[in-house]
Scaffold this motif. Sequence first.
Motif, mmCIF file in Angstrom:
data_model
loop_
_atom_site.group_PDB
_atom_site.id
_atom_site.type_symbol
_atom_site.label_atom_id
_atom_site.label_comp_id
_atom_site.label_asym_id
_atom_site.label_seq_id
_atom_site.Cartn_x
_atom_site.Cartn_y
_atom_site.Cartn_z
ATOM 1 N N MET A 2 0.848 -1.171 0.000
ATOM 2 C CA MET A 2 0.000 0.000 0.000
ATOM 3 C C MET A 2 0.892 1.231 0.000
ATOM 4 S SD MET A 2 -3.044 0.850 2.633
ATOM 5 C CE MET A 2 -4.516 0.412 1.805
ATOM 6 N N SER A 3 0.582 2.207 -0.833
ATOM 7 C CA SER A 3 1.424 3.391 -0.936
ATOM 8 C C SER A 3 0.803 4.553 -0.179
ATOM 9 C CB SER A 3 1.602 3.769 -2.403
ATOM 10 O OG SER A 3 0.365 4.145 -2.956
ATOM 11 N N THR A 4 1.662 5.471 0.208
ATOM 12 C CA THR A 4 1.176 6.665 0.878
ATOM 13 C C THR A 4 0.771 7.692 -0.167
ATOM 14 O OG1 THR A 4 3.404 7.574 0.978
ATOM 15 C CG2 THR A 4 2.648 6.271 2.885
ATOM 16 N N ASN A 5 -0.177 8.509 0.162
ATOM 17 C CA ASN A 5 -0.678 9.513 -0.774
ATOM 18 C C ASN A 5 -0.113 10.893 -0.438
ATOM 19 O OD1 ASN A 5 -2.200 7.716 -2.235
ATOM 20 N ND2 ASN A 5 -3.982 7.927 -0.910
ATOM 21 N N THR A 6 1.184 10.981 -0.254
ATOM 22 C CA THR A 6 1.802 12.264 0.018
ATOM 23 C C THR A 6 2.242 12.894 -1.284
ATOM 24 O OG1 THR A 6 3.962 11.233 0.324
ATOM 25 C CG2 THR A 6 2.604 11.524 2.289
ATOM 26 N N LYS A 7 1.989 14.174 -1.397
ATOM 27 C CA LYS A 7 2.391 14.918 -2.577
ATOM 28 C C LYS A 7 3.764 15.528 -2.322
ATOM 29 C CE LYS A 7 -0.989 17.135 -4.894
ATOM 30 N NZ LYS A 7 -1.966 18.193 -5.116
ATOM 31 N N PRO A 8 4.649 15.468 -3.312
ATOM 32 C CA PRO A 8 5.946 16.120 -3.126
ATOM 33 C C PRO A 8 5.755 17.633 -3.051
ATOM 34 C CG PRO A 8 5.748 15.252 -5.351
ATOM 35 C CD PRO A 8 4.529 14.809 -4.591
ATOM 36 N N LYS A 9 6.471 18.259 -2.142
ATOM 37 C CA LYS A 9 6.333 19.706 -1.948
ATOM 38 C C LYS A 9 7.627 20.391 -2.351
ATOM 39 C CE LYS A 9 2.725 19.310 1.151
ATOM 40 N NZ LYS A 9 1.513 19.785 1.269
ATOM 41 N N ASN A 10 7.505 21.583 -2.931
ATOM 42 C CA ASN A 10 8.669 22.379 -3.266
ATOM 43 C C ASN A 10 9.166 23.094 -2.023
ATOM 44 O OD1 ASN A 10 8.544 21.748 -6.003
ATOM 45 N ND2 ASN A 10 7.120 23.402 -6.416
ATOM 46 N N THR A 11 10.481 23.220 -1.901
ATOM 47 C CA THR A 11 11.040 23.948 -0.774
ATOM 48 C C THR A 11 10.899 25.443 -1.030
ATOM 49 O OG1 THR A 11 13.250 24.010 -1.748
ATOM 50 C CG2 THR A 11 12.709 22.101 -0.354
ATOM 51 N N SER A 12 10.971 26.219 0.032
ATOM 52 C CA SER A 12 10.859 27.679 -0.124
ATOM 53 C C SER A 12 12.053 28.226 -0.901
ATOM 54 C CB SER A 12 10.733 28.350 1.238
ATOM 55 O OG SER A 12 11.848 28.033 2.045
ATOM 56 N N ALA A 13 13.223 27.602 -0.765
ATOM 57 C CA ALA A 13 14.393 28.046 -1.527
ATOM 58 C C ALA A 13 14.183 27.835 -3.026
ATOM 59 C CB ALA A 13 15.631 27.294 -1.056
ATOM 60 N N TYR A 14 13.562 26.730 -3.404
ATOM 61 C CA TYR A 14 13.292 26.459 -4.816
ATOM 62 C C TYR A 14 12.304 27.465 -5.384
ATOM 63 C CZ TYR A 14 11.938 23.940 -9.039
ATOM 64 O OH TYR A 14 11.662 23.602 -10.337
ATOM 65 N N VAL A 15 11.266 27.770 -4.616
ATOM 66 C CA VAL A 15 10.272 28.759 -5.057
ATOM 67 C C VAL A 15 10.920 30.127 -5.201
ATOM 68 C CG1 VAL A 15 8.121 29.917 -4.412
ATOM 69 C CG2 VAL A 15 8.352 27.453 -4.081
ATOM 70 N N ALA A 16 11.763 30.507 -4.234
ATOM 71 C CA ALA A 16 12.445 31.797 -4.295
ATOM 72 C C ALA A 16 13.382 31.859 -5.497
ATOM 73 C CB ALA A 16 13.220 32.036 -3.007
ATOM 74 N N GLN A 17 14.102 30.769 -5.764
ATOM 75 C CA GLN A 17 15.010 30.743 -6.903
ATOM 76 C C GLN A 17 14.236 30.900 -8.214
ATOM 77 O OE1 GLN A 17 17.093 27.060 -7.434
ATOM 78 N NE2 GLN A 17 18.248 27.792 -9.188
ATOM 79 N N ALA A 18 13.110 30.230 -8.334
ATOM 80 C CA ALA A 18 12.300 30.328 -9.554
ATOM 81 C C ALA A 18 11.769 31.745 -9.738
ATOM 82 C CB ALA A 18 11.156 29.324 -9.497
ATOM 83 N N ALA A 19 11.297 32.367 -8.661
ATOM 84 C CA ALA A 19 10.770 33.731 -8.748
ATOM 85 C C ALA A 19 11.868 34.724 -9.109
ATOM 86 C CB ALA A 19 10.109 34.123 -7.433
ATOM 87 N N ILE A 20 13.031 34.585 -8.484
ATOM 88 C CA ILE A 20 14.148 35.490 -8.775
ATOM 89 C C ILE A 20 14.613 35.319 -10.220
ATOM 90 C CG2 ILE A 20 16.583 35.952 -8.236
ATOM 91 C CD1 ILE A 20 15.836 35.300 -5.281
ATOM 92 N N ALA A 21 14.714 34.093 -10.687
ATOM 93 C CA ALA A 21 15.127 33.838 -12.069
ATOM 94 C C ALA A 21 14.137 34.458 -13.051
ATOM 95 C CB ALA A 21 15.264 32.344 -12.314
ATOM 96 N N PHE A 22 12.844 34.356 -12.749
ATOM 97 C CA PHE A 22 11.827 34.940 -13.626
ATOM 98 C C PHE A 22 11.967 36.459 -13.687
ATOM 99 C CE2 PHE A 22 7.611 36.898 -14.062
ATOM 100 C CZ PHE A 22 7.313 36.486 -15.346
#
Length: 94
Positions: free
Chosen positions: A1-21
Amino acid sequence: MSTNTKPKNTSAYVAQAAIAFVVSLFGTGAGIAYLPLDTWQRGFLAMSGLFLVTSCFTLAKVVRDQQETQTLIGRIDEARLEQLIAERNSFKSV
């Protein structure tokens, strides 16, 4: 049986994506503003850049939606398989 956890992005990854944009959008705008071009050529480059940005957002949403759909379909198929196995369990006492 598998767990139904969704992978979450770290705040550093979100910040890096926003800064790059922001940096890439600013760089493109500055490049268009300082190129030795006529007004209509600058307008064409600006409209092309705007279209590129909006199409990237649309593509990202479509890819995310397809992945979420596949995840849901996979969970439904897994639940059906588990139900069939439970119904056909030969070790079940009658």
